[in-house]
Design a protein around this motif. Structure first.
Motif, PDB file in Angstrom:
ATOM      1  N   LYS A 171      35.633  33.249  34.369  1.00  0.00           N
ATOM      2  CA  LYS A 171      35.134  34.615  34.334  1.00  0.00           C
ATOM      3  C   LYS A 171      35.878  35.377  33.238  1.00  0.00           C
ATOM      4  O   LYS A 171      36.954  34.968  32.789  1.00  0.00           O
ATOM      5  CB  LYS A 171      35.339  35.310  35.678  1.00  0.00           C
ATOM      6  CG  LYS A 171      34.687  34.607  36.863  1.00  0.00           C
ATOM      7  CD  LYS A 171      33.172  34.626  36.748  1.00  0.00           C
ATOM      8  CE  LYS A 171      32.533  34.051  38.010  1.00  0.00           C
ATOM      9  NZ  LYS A 171      31.059  34.012  37.906  1.00  0.00           N
ATOM     10  N   TRP A 172      35.331  36.520  32.829  1.00  0.00           N
ATOM     11  CA  TRP A 172      35.950  37.277  31.732  1.00  0.00           C
ATOM     12  C   TRP A 172      37.383  37.667  32.064  1.00  0.00           C
ATOM     13  O   TRP A 172      38.263  37.643  31.192  1.00  0.00           O
ATOM     14  CB  TRP A 172      35.119  38.507  31.373  1.00  0.00           C
ATOM     15  CG  TRP A 172      35.109  39.593  32.422  1.00  0.00           C
ATOM     16  CD1 TRP A 172      34.175  39.787  33.397  1.00  0.00           C
ATOM     17  CD2 TRP A 172      36.089  40.629  32.607  1.00  0.00           C
ATOM     18  NE1 TRP A 172      34.492  40.862  34.181  1.00  0.00           N
ATOM     19  CE2 TRP A 172      35.664  41.408  33.716  1.00  0.00           C
ATOM     20  CE3 TRP A 172      37.261  40.973  31.954  1.00  0.00           C
ATOM     21  CZ2 TRP A 172      36.380  42.508  34.176  1.00  0.00           C
ATOM     22  CZ3 TRP A 172      37.992  42.076  32.403  1.00  0.00           C
ATOM     23  CH2 TRP A 172      37.554  42.823  33.506  1.00  0.00           C
TER      24      TRP A 172
ATOM     25  N   TYR B 248      38.271  39.809  41.626  1.00  0.00           N
ATOM     26  CA  TYR B 248      37.719  38.813  42.542  1.00  0.00           C
ATOM     27  C   TYR B 248      36.987  39.534  43.669  1.00  0.00           C
ATOM     28  O   TYR B 248      37.434  40.580  44.137  1.00  0.00           O
ATOM     29  CB  TYR B 248      38.826  37.919  43.097  1.00  0.00           C
ATOM     30  CG  TYR B 248      39.383  36.951  42.080  1.00  0.00           C
ATOM     31  CD1 TYR B 248      38.605  35.903  41.596  1.00  0.00           C
ATOM     32  CD2 TYR B 248      40.682  37.081  41.594  1.00  0.00           C
ATOM     33  CE1 TYR B 248      39.103  35.009  40.656  1.00  0.00           C
ATOM     34  CE2 TYR B 248      41.197  36.200  40.658  1.00  0.00           C
ATOM     35  CZ  TYR B 248      40.400  35.167  40.187  1.00  0.00           C
ATOM     36  OH  TYR B 248      40.880  34.289  39.251  1.00  0.00           O
TER      37      TYR B 248
END
Length: 347
Positions: free
Chosen positions: A189-190, A259
């Protein structure tokens, strides 16, 4: 561990005391305050990084000199960008040019404060850069290493610029930046990619091997691929994990907050543990790199901040189980070391 406590930590503290005395003489009050705060609150960054000096053989002392100076630049600039008076990306870029110059012995020193009001640091930042350059000039093998350290350094600098701008600009900049590098880390993820760029461990590993004379193109490439993204990502995600409450209070960016839920964060960090262990298997001195991997987990989870965190017991248990018995050893060892250091400070 005996060698670390006996040979590394005393040298690290000697170097830090030198830079602390230099920082105490900085004429500008704001710069002096941030320089001293970065040393006082982030000593463990230099202690952890200093372990890599073991790879430098007879040049262990010079490796410690580089690691402490480079990490002190990093911690000082982090404070300047996080806690100080500017929100200007041009200022952040110019400040972090010092880290590029520190890795490039042929570069001339610059006015790193060109875009901020506070300027008079009594040559503190330039002296840190010169120290790094002086150490690297001693190593013929660094000529092979330089393109790999500067690549990791550029990624680090980009992160520091994007994550310290005005709050409303941070996410668009970081997401757009990730898109330009997504082919490097398509399974991340980024915010995980951003974390992977924020570590100095790969640079310390490359420089220490170069100072030890044990460097060739294929090894430098293997080190970069072994440390980036997973070892570095594990390092910074753990760092952000223990700082969640503090960053929330200060309004600072924290990659662990992206998250979806606690269980997802735990699963992803366990994934980083497993990928790190796999990625370092091809390196020489494999046992050393496994020790660093396990030590990272143990050291961060033993931090005093973790005790007060919600769901920490479950997280710690899962991470130690995934990391193995040596991580548990480092966990208990670090808790004891912190306790003894606290007692010594109280006396």
């Amino acid at each position: 561990m005996v060698k670390v406590y006996k040979d590394i930590f005393p040298r690290v503290h000697h170097e830090l005391n030198y830079w602390k005395k230099k920082a105490e003489c900085i004429p500008d009050l704001e710069l002096r305050m941030q320089a001293l705060a970065s040393i006082d609150s982030k000593t463990f960054h230099c202690e952890g990084g200093g372990v890599y000096a073991l790879l430098a053989g007879e040049n262990l002392g010079e490796a410690v000199r580089f690691i402490v100076a480079y990490q002190t630049i990093s911690d000082y600039l982090d404070n300047l960008c996080d806690r100080s008076t500017s929100m200007d990306p041009q200022d952040f870029r110019q400040l972090h040019q010092s880290m590029t110059d520190a890795l490039t012995p042929s570069n001339e020193l610059k006015d790193y404060y060109a875009f901020r009001e506070e300027k008079n640091d009594g040559d503190y930042l330039q002296d840190l850069v010169k120290t790094c350059q002086d150490v690297l000039r001693q190593s013929e093998a660094y000529a092979v290493t330089e393109k790999y350290t500067t690549k990791l350094g550029y990624l680090y600098n980009d992160l520091q610029v994007h994550k310290h701008v005005k709050e409303e600009e941070r996410l668009p900049r970081l997401m757009s930046w990730f898109e330009t590098h997504q082919d490097m880390c398509s399974n991340l993820k980024w915010y995980e990619f951003s974390a992977c760029t924020g570590s100095t461990l790969g640079i310390f590993c490359l420089v220490s091997y170069a100072l030890g004379g044990e460097m060739e193109e294929s090894l430098a490439q293997r080190i970069e691929e072994s440390y980036f993204p997973y070892m570095q990502g594990l390092h910074i995600l753990l760092d952000y994990y223990i700082d969640q409450e503090e960053d929330k209070e200060e309004g600072d960016l924290n990659f662990c907050s992206y998250y979806d839920h606690e269980e997802m964060m735990k699963e992803r960090l366990v994934y980083f543990v497993k990928q790190t262990n796999h990625s370092i298997q091809s390196l020489p001195h494999r046992g050393f790199h496994e020790m660093v991997h396990e030590g990272l987990v143990g050291m961060y989870l033993a931090d005093r901040k973790v005790k007060a965190m919600q769901h920490a017991k479950s997280f710690v248990r899962s991470m130690l189980k995934a990391s193995g018995k040596k991580a548990t050893f480092f966990y208990l060892n670090t808790k004891m070391y912190n306790r003894l250091r606290g007692i010594k400070a109280a006396l």
